[in-house]
Design an enzyme around this catalytic site. Structure first.
Site, PDB file in Angstrom:
ATOM      1  N   ASP A 247       0.820  -1.213   0.000  1.00 35.91           N
ATOM      2  CA  ASP A 247       0.000   0.000   0.000  1.00 35.91           C
ATOM      3  C   ASP A 247       0.853   1.262   0.000  1.00 35.91           C
ATOM      4  OD1 ASP A 247      -2.398  -1.261  -0.089  1.00 35.91           O
ATOM      5  OD2 ASP A 247      -2.869  -1.056   2.032  1.00 35.91           O
ATOM      6  N   LYS A 269      -3.725   3.148  -2.187  1.00 36.04           N
ATOM      7  CA  LYS A 269      -4.913   3.989  -2.323  1.00 36.04           C
ATOM      8  C   LYS A 269      -4.655   5.306  -1.605  1.00 36.04           C
ATOM      9  CE  LYS A 269      -7.817  -0.131  -1.709  1.00 36.04           C
ATOM     10  NZ  LYS A 269      -6.776  -0.965  -1.096  1.00 36.04           N
ATOM     11  N   GLY A 300      -0.198  -0.721   5.601  1.00 37.04           N
ATOM     12  CA  GLY A 300       0.230   0.192   6.639  1.00 37.04           C
ATOM     13  C   GLY A 300      -0.582  -0.004   7.904  1.00 37.04           C
ATOM     14  N   MET A 382      -7.906   8.736   9.534  1.00 41.09           N
ATOM     15  CA  MET A 382      -8.303   9.312   8.236  1.00 41.09           C
ATOM     16  C   MET A 382      -9.200  10.541   8.416  1.00 41.09           C
ATOM     17  SD  MET A 382      -9.130   5.624   6.433  1.00 41.09           S
ATOM     18  CE  MET A 382     -10.119   5.126   7.848  1.00 41.09           C
TER      19      MET A 382
END
Length: 460
Positions: A247, A269, A300, A382
């Protein structure tokens, strides 16, 4: 070689230890682990040794050493502070062809007690001939990180399967190649994970087909960024993989730890931009494993905490493809630890909640009312884009505007930054400082501890 390495079978055999100090305790422990019948000769012994003898069933002769104490002994260790006495013990034992070791005196030894990596029945011994015991221990420490604890279980299981494999594969060379492939493949991993019954069943399938099944997927958490935070198991499986799918948040230095000949594919992504769609990743993992490849899926953080790990192994489970999940230090733990912000603290927070801060169509639909306890730390993954919404909604539903907040950018890496403020001020702090993902947001009074407990300052 100054010393020829051998392995002695001491189970049930008589071993004499002269001396009852702390050094004697260490040697006695090793002899007991080997199953020796231990006799200690010393006028006095430390309490730790006395308790150990009670536990192991050894004997203490409360007296000074005499030559007669050597009678019937198969091994002798002298651990007294009296070199003259040690010299006598050495000479008398050596004259009777009894192996003897005088602790910390190589000149008075016919054998050396090495540093040992114990994966019974696999044992690895390291010695420096007495010239540098500390260096030998350092080498042992390095080997400990490379040899899995499960190797002992694997060796015992392989021993139980030898006759079965021999009956199925008559050719000696064929058996050797079979074992080489098997012990480096999925069956070995099953055994080391404790699934010996499953491994035996897989072995039977492999014998029927004439070759070991090697296709497997390793779903590996790469942690927050610092390669030193990878687990031993993660590194071992990564170096076994034929193919690596990684990733965006995986540190390139971690990807470089893989075998040089392993194929590497970026499937990362980022917000509104996917290099490879999730469904295609899931299918790709299945196809590679079915082709007999060992595949490392590097993610991750921790794969089961906002990492879609469950989605990626669901298809594998459906098709009965072997897989393993290797947990890692998740971003919340790393950001908190490297930021000097304990997620729980007796005086501040008695619980912690992990929450996704990912917005959809500019909105963040969460149960804000349930996040009002000042005794609970909130951690938003996030949440960089949604931070103004987070601060606004928490205040609107009752959280104090002065509640401390922290945003940790690129936790555990040399680029780490910790931005602090309150629910009322944090949005303006972020707008001014312009941090970049990956970030993590911590809300609660524990965030106020950063100034006093923050220890990791890579930017000085």
């Amino acid at each position: 070689m100054d010393y020829f390495p051998v392995s002695l079978r001491l189970r049930g055999r008589h071993v004499l230890l002269v001396g009852g100090g702390s050094v004697g305790v260490r040697k006695a422990r090793l002899m007991a682990r080997a199953g020796a019948q231990l006799t200690v000769v010393a006028p006095d012994i430390v309490s730790e040794l006395e308790l150990a003898l009670e536990e192991w069933g050894g004997t203490w002769r409360r007296k000074r050493y005499e030559t007669a104490d050597l009678e019937g002994q198969k091994l002798v260790i002298a651990a007294t502070p009296d070199r003259e006495l040690n010299q006598s013990i050495f000479e008398e034992a050596d004259a009777r062809n009894i192996p003897v070791n005088v602790v910390d005196d190589p000149a008075l030894c016919t054998f050396i007690v090495p540093s040992i990596v114990d994966r019974n029945p696999i044992t690895i011994a390291i010695n420096s001939g007495g010239s540098s015991p500390v260096l030998a221990r350092n080498v042992r420490t390095q080997i400990e990180t490379l040899v899995p604890q499960g190797y002992g279980r694997l060796a015992r299981w392989a021993g139980q399967m030898r006759e079965r494999v021999k009956a199925a594969i008559g050719d000696e060379s064929g058996r050797r190649h079979f074992w080489e492939a098997l012990l480096g493949g999925a069956i070995a991993e099953q055994v080391m994970a404790g699934d010996e019954a499953g491994a035996t069943q897989t072995l039977e399938t492999a014998l029927a087909s004439g070759r070991p099944a090697t296709g497997e997927v390793f779903l590996i958490g790469a942690g927050p960024g610092d390669p030193d935070l990878m687990t031993f198991k993660a590194l071992r499986l990564l170096q076994r993989a034929d193919v690596i799918l990684y990733d965006r948040l995986v540190n390139p230095a971690i990807v470089d730890m893989a075998r040089k000949d392993a194929e590497r594919f970026y499937v990362g992504k980022q917000r509104d931009e996917h290099a490879v769609p999730q469904d295609r990743i899931n299918q790709w993992l299945l196809e590679l494993a079915q082709q007999g490849q060992c595949v490392a899926r590097l993610k991750g953080g921790d794969p089961f905490i906002f990492g879609r790990g469950g989605e990626e192994i669901a298809l594998l489970a459906e098709h009965q493809v072997p897989f393993q999940v290797v947990p890692a230090v998740t971003a919340a733990s790393a950001a908190a630890a490297y930021g000097g912000i304990p997620l729980t603290h007796r005086d501040h927070a008695q619980s912690v909640r992990f929450i996704t801060g990912h917005t959809k169509n500019g909105e963040l639909s969460l149960d804000w009312q349930s996040m009002q306890s000042p005794a609970e730390t909130l951690v938003f993954y996030m949440g960089l884009v949604g931070l103004p919404i987070i601060c606004r909604e928490l205040q609107a539903h009752g959280r104090d505007a002065d509640t401390p907040c922290a945003l940790v950018e690129k936790a555990s890496t040399p680029e780490q930054r910790v931005l602090t403020g309150t629910l009322a001020t944090m949005a303006s702090v972020v707008e001014r400082e312009q941090p970049k993902a990956p970030t993590l947001i911590i809300v609660g009074s524990v965030a106020g501890l950063h100034q006093s407990l923050g220890w990791f300052r890579p930017r000085g």
